[in-house]
Design an enzyme around this catalytic site. Structure first.
Site, PDB file in Angstrom:
ATOM      1  N   HIS A 306     -30.492 -88.910 -54.934  1.00 26.76           N
ATOM      2  CA  HIS A 306     -29.594 -88.946 -53.920  1.00 26.76           C
ATOM      3  C   HIS A 306     -29.627 -88.347 -52.535  1.00 26.76           C
ATOM      4  O   HIS A 306     -28.813 -88.349 -51.674  1.00 26.76           O
ATOM      5  CB  HIS A 306     -28.324 -88.001 -54.386  1.00 26.76           C
ATOM      6  N   LYS A 497     -16.333 -86.650 -43.543  1.00 32.24           N
ATOM      7  CA  LYS A 497     -17.314 -86.365 -44.571  1.00 32.24           C
ATOM      8  C   LYS A 497     -17.354 -84.851 -44.242  1.00 32.24           C
ATOM      9  O   LYS A 497     -17.376 -84.319 -43.548  1.00 32.24           O
ATOM     10  CB  LYS A 497     -18.460 -87.179 -44.121  1.00 32.24           C
ATOM     11  N   ARG A 498     -18.392 -84.498 -45.081  1.00 27.46           N
ATOM     12  CA  ARG A 498     -19.017 -83.171 -45.337  1.00 27.46           C
ATOM     13  C   ARG A 498     -19.509 -82.806 -43.961  1.00 27.46           C
ATOM     14  O   ARG A 498     -20.160 -83.866 -43.167  1.00 27.46           O
ATOM     15  CB  ARG A 498     -19.942 -82.820 -46.324  1.00 27.46           C
ATOM     16  N   LYS A 503     -25.348 -85.495 -40.455  1.00 22.04           N
ATOM     17  CA  LYS A 503     -24.268 -86.481 -40.327  1.00 22.04           C
ATOM     18  C   LYS A 503     -23.726 -86.403 -39.067  1.00 22.04           C
ATOM     19  O   LYS A 503     -23.044 -87.276 -38.336  1.00 22.04           O
ATOM     20  CB  LYS A 503     -23.239 -86.192 -41.037  1.00 22.04           C
ATOM     21  N   THR A 605     -20.722 -93.739 -49.169  1.00 23.93           N
ATOM     22  CA  THR A 605     -19.722 -94.675 -49.927  1.00 23.93           C
ATOM     23  C   THR A 605     -18.642 -94.706 -48.779  1.00 23.93           C
ATOM     24  O   THR A 605     -17.918 -95.566 -48.863  1.00 23.93           O
ATOM     25  CB  THR A 605     -19.370 -94.309 -51.298  1.00 23.93           C
ATOM     26  N   LYS A 609     -15.586 -97.535 -47.865  1.00 19.99           N
ATOM     27  CA  LYS A 609     -14.080 -97.653 -47.968  1.00 19.99           C
ATOM     28  C   LYS A 609     -13.513 -98.009 -46.858  1.00 19.99           C
ATOM     29  O   LYS A 609     -12.598 -98.756 -46.870  1.00 19.99           O
ATOM     30  CB  LYS A 609     -13.816 -95.882 -48.519  1.00 19.99           C
TER      31      LYS A 609
END
Length: 783
Positions: A306, A497-498, A503, A605, A609
């Site tokens: 992952h 998101k986290r 990110k 993901t 969405k």
């Protein structure tokens, strides 16, 4: 009859994950059983509000983010596709922490999600199993024996996982730790009753709390205990179930069909101890010879990687394993010896290759590389998006891939359309059903038919209205929760998101300040109003991520209270982002931010969405964004920034943040404001660590993509001013999301990794005549 047939003939899939981020269950269950309208009506007749009832349910937050939510989507798809599949994990007493924002800082509170009980689970004490720790290994004439161990009991709790409208219900079995009754009985004998009772808690701590780390490895003994606890209990369960299918066989159980009947998927390296544990069972308990046991083990396991971030890869100290699981360390050494003998035979005198491919890392403290263990001990290894799988093959695990190229695969992630469309966006789901029928719910590829309506004025208007209704509803929620007046016709620009440096929430924040500066500089210039919504949790020990949250909240305080800005720009930090909150914000989003540095996000993901729910994506060519651009056409996404090869080139010559600061005036202004204390007047030095990181050791090259990101955001604003063209692009995006159904992902796993076939056969309900049930059994027999 059908159940007996299933028990004896179907191959079973076991999905092992330390995380299952399930969220709420009530509404999802009603949808999958086709009972939502009936339940709504019944509750209404009682004078109650179904939405109020749904809001009372606690989220089952047994995951950190993408990995755990993926596992939840996969369970839904496995049941919907009629696979005989089980999810196995830990029943954490406390899930992912509740995040409070106090004075702009993240504060963690325990998530006591079980305080009112959990109506969806059933305890199964009759299947309670012992798990062993510590002790020593004794060599006997009959082989190695693991003795003098401490025992913890694993109590299973079963949660039903219903498929969509097919009368199939699978099981998620979560283990809870219990101390045995005779735990530390010696303490009772010397009269220390209190200490004995306290010691019970040490055993039960194993399932107490989820480690709140995403993409970061923390080598704590309790975490290793959790990882072994879940695999030891699960493998006993799997073998018990396998043996029941062999009842009536004379003599000892034959395991030669084990890999044909049992497929075990390791969700990342967290359950990697399953490999030496299965070897221990086969060799020490079932008395198989090593070669046979190893062949069976490798054919049973498959491994999903992952992440490529080095700090996320698990490397357990040998010293810790030797103390906690001495027999397993011996087995790992033996696996490694056989593996290295093979490498040495193929590449004589290549000591560097031996070192790079060993399961044991010798630099400094000796460690076991769990990813290497998973690769060597599995018959299939996959990444979770095409770009990620290629990076694994050509860079991270290149030596292994060169040796066994057939072992490495790609399985691009997916999301379940039941939760992420029917449940969270019923308006859009109904609108789609009106024009293309309802079959798309189980065959998301049918959304391609929406391309025929991309120019249809009535459909464009209807899609636009659904989005606006969702935005109005979410704006009301934000006003109630945050006491900030939101303009529902502003662009909802969302980044949830986290919180992590890779990110790049910081890049988004720099753009917010840039927009703020432009409004301040020329208040009368035309500006497309925006509501920027950022949300996510930072790992409690991740200082830089917590600083990023503080920066965002500090910028929000300035922007939201500046009368010159007014309603043109609002910034909200969503507190305690979780599954149930995602279900509210995603349908209301106009612009989805997917802006990680190319080559760092394995898949994502959330991006899928948002796309399914009618948001347009601004993003880098990273993770599944690449495939989203392939499916929808790059012209229908807002793609910016460096590609993977550009990042690699920059790494070679060196990244110089200061050069961007000097040559981009708007970037210089933004950084000077942060550095000088413009957003933290009471403490001008507050963001020193953050600015120091951006200038001197930013692995994720925020400044390098800043200029292109800002220009791309201008394109976004320009298109948003033309609602018709914007909505046309939205329709093309929704039409292209078929590939990103978890049903497609699971079908690929089933046929290409697990050796099982999905079925759309609907099992008759128990109240149907016996003939219908027998007919289903006959159909299953032909599969």
């Amino acid at each position: 009859y059908v159940c007996l047939f299933l028990q004896n003939h179907l191959n079973r899939v076991y999905y092992l994950s330390l995380e299952f981020y399930m969220g709420r269950t009530l509404q999802n269950t009603m949808i999958n059983l086709g009972l939502q309208n009936a339940c709504d009506e019944s509750i209404y007749q009682l004078g109650l509000d179904m939405e109020e009832l749904e809001e009372m349910e606690e989220d089952a937050g047994l995951g950190n983010g993408g990995l755990g939510r993926l596992a939840a989507c996969f369970l839904d798809s496995m049941a919907t596709l009629g696979l005989a599949a089980y999810g196995y994990g830990i029943r954490y007493e406390y899930g992912i922490f509740n995040q409070k924002i106090r004075d702009g800082w993240q504060v963690e509170e325990a998530d006591d999600w079980l305080r009112h009980g959990n109506p969806w689970e059933k305890a199964r004490p009759e299947y309670m199993l012992p798990v062993h720790f510590y002790g020593r290994v004794e060599e006997t004439r009959d082989g190695s024996k693991w003795v003098d161990t401490q025992v913890v009991l694993a109590m299973p709790y079963d949660t039903p996982i219903p498929g969509y409208m097919n009368n199939t219900v699978n099981t998620m079995r979560l283990w809870s730790a219990r101390a045995p009754n005779d735990f530390n009985l010696r303490d009772f004998n010397v009269g220390d009753y209190i200490q004995a009772v306290l010691d019970r808690n040490l055993a039960e701590n194993i399932s107490r709390v989820l480690y709140p780390n995403d993409n970061f490895f923390e080598g704590k003994e309790l975490r290793l205990k959790q990882e072994y606890f879940v695999v030891a209990a699960t493998l006993q369960d799997i073998i018990r179930r396998f043996k029941t299918t062999k009842k009536g066989s004379p003599g000892r159980t034959s395991f030669e069909t084990f890999p044909d009947k049992v497929a075990i998927q390791l969700n990342d390296t967290h359950p990697a101890m399953a490999i030496p544990e299965l070897m221990r069972i086969f060799v020490d308990i079932e008395k198989l010879d090593w070669e046979t046991a190893w062949d069976l083990t490798r054919r049973t396991f498959a491994y999903t990687n992952h992440t490529v971030l080095p700090e996320a890869l698990e490397r357990w100290p040998v010293e810790l394993l030797e103390n906690l699981l001495p027999r397993h360390l011996q087995i790992i050494y033996q696996i490694n010896q056989v593996h290295l003998d093979r490498i040495a035979a193929l590449f004589p005198k290549d000591m560097d290759k031996l070192r790079k491919m060993s399961l044991i890392e010798e630099d400094g403290c000796k460690r076991v590389n769990m990813a290497h263990l998973c690769i060597v001990g599995s018959h299939a290894v996959n990444g979770v998006a095409e770009i990620h799988s290629n990076i694994i093959k050509t860079e991270v695990f290149r030596d292994f891939s060169d040796l066994e190229p057939q072992k490495f695969q790609n399985k691009t992630n997916g999301i379940t359309p039941r939760r992420w469309l029917l449940l969270c966006n019923p308006g859009l789901a109904e609108l789609i059903a009106e024009v293309i029928g309802e079959e798309y719910v189980k065959d998301l590829g049918q959304l391609q038919k929406l391309n025929d309506f991309a120019e249809d004025a009535a459909f464009i208007r209807d899609v636009s209205k659904v989005k606006q209704d969702n935005k109005v509803k979410f704006a009301q929620y934000l006003e109630k929760e945050y006491r900030v007046k939101i303009n529902p016709s502003s662009m909802f620009d969302v980044h949830v998101k986290r919180i992590h440096e890779y990110k790049r929430q910081v890049l988004n924040c720099l753009h917010i300040i840039t927009m703020y500066n432009r409004i301040r500089k020329n208040p009368s210039a035309p500006f497309v109003p925006r509501t920027v919504i950022i949300g996510g949790k930072a790992a409690p020990g991740y200082h830089m991520a917590k600083m990023i949250i503080k920066l965002i909240t500090s910028v929000a305080d300035v922007v939201n209270n500046d009368p010159v800005v007014g309603n043109k720009l609002k910034v909200i930090f969503l507190e305690n982002y979780r599954v149930s909150l995602a279900e509210k914000v995603i349908p209301a989003t106009d612009l989805s931010e997917q802006i990680s540095t190319a080559g760092t996000e394995a898949s994502g993901t959330g991006n899928m969405k948002f796309m399914l729910n009618g948001a347009l994506t601004i993003g880098t060519m990273d993770g599944a964004n690449v495939e989203m651009a392939e499916e929808a056409g790059e012209e229908n996404l807002f793609i910016f920034g460096m590609r993977v090869e550009d990042v690699a080139e920059m790494d070679k010559k060196g990244y110089d943040a200061m050069s961007y600061y000097k040559k981009i005036p708007e970037l210089k202004q933004v950084m000077d404001q942060i550095t000088s204390g413009f957003f933290s007047p009471k403490n001008p030095e507050l963001f020193k660590d953050l600015t120091n990181m951006l200038f001197k050791h930013d692995r994720f090259k925020v400044f390098a993509d800043f200029e292109d990101y800002v220009k791309c955001q201008e394109k976004v604003s320009k298109l948003y001013q033309n609602p018709k063209e914007w909505t046309k692009m939205v329709i093309k995006n929704i039409a292209a999301t078929g590939k990103f159904s978890s049903d497609r992902t699971i079908t690929e796993y089933a046929t290409e990794v697990w050796g099982v076939e999905p079925t759309d056969l609907k099992i008759p309900p128990p109240n149907e005549p016996r003939e219908a049930i027998e007919e289903t059994a006959r159909a299953l027999k032909k599969m």
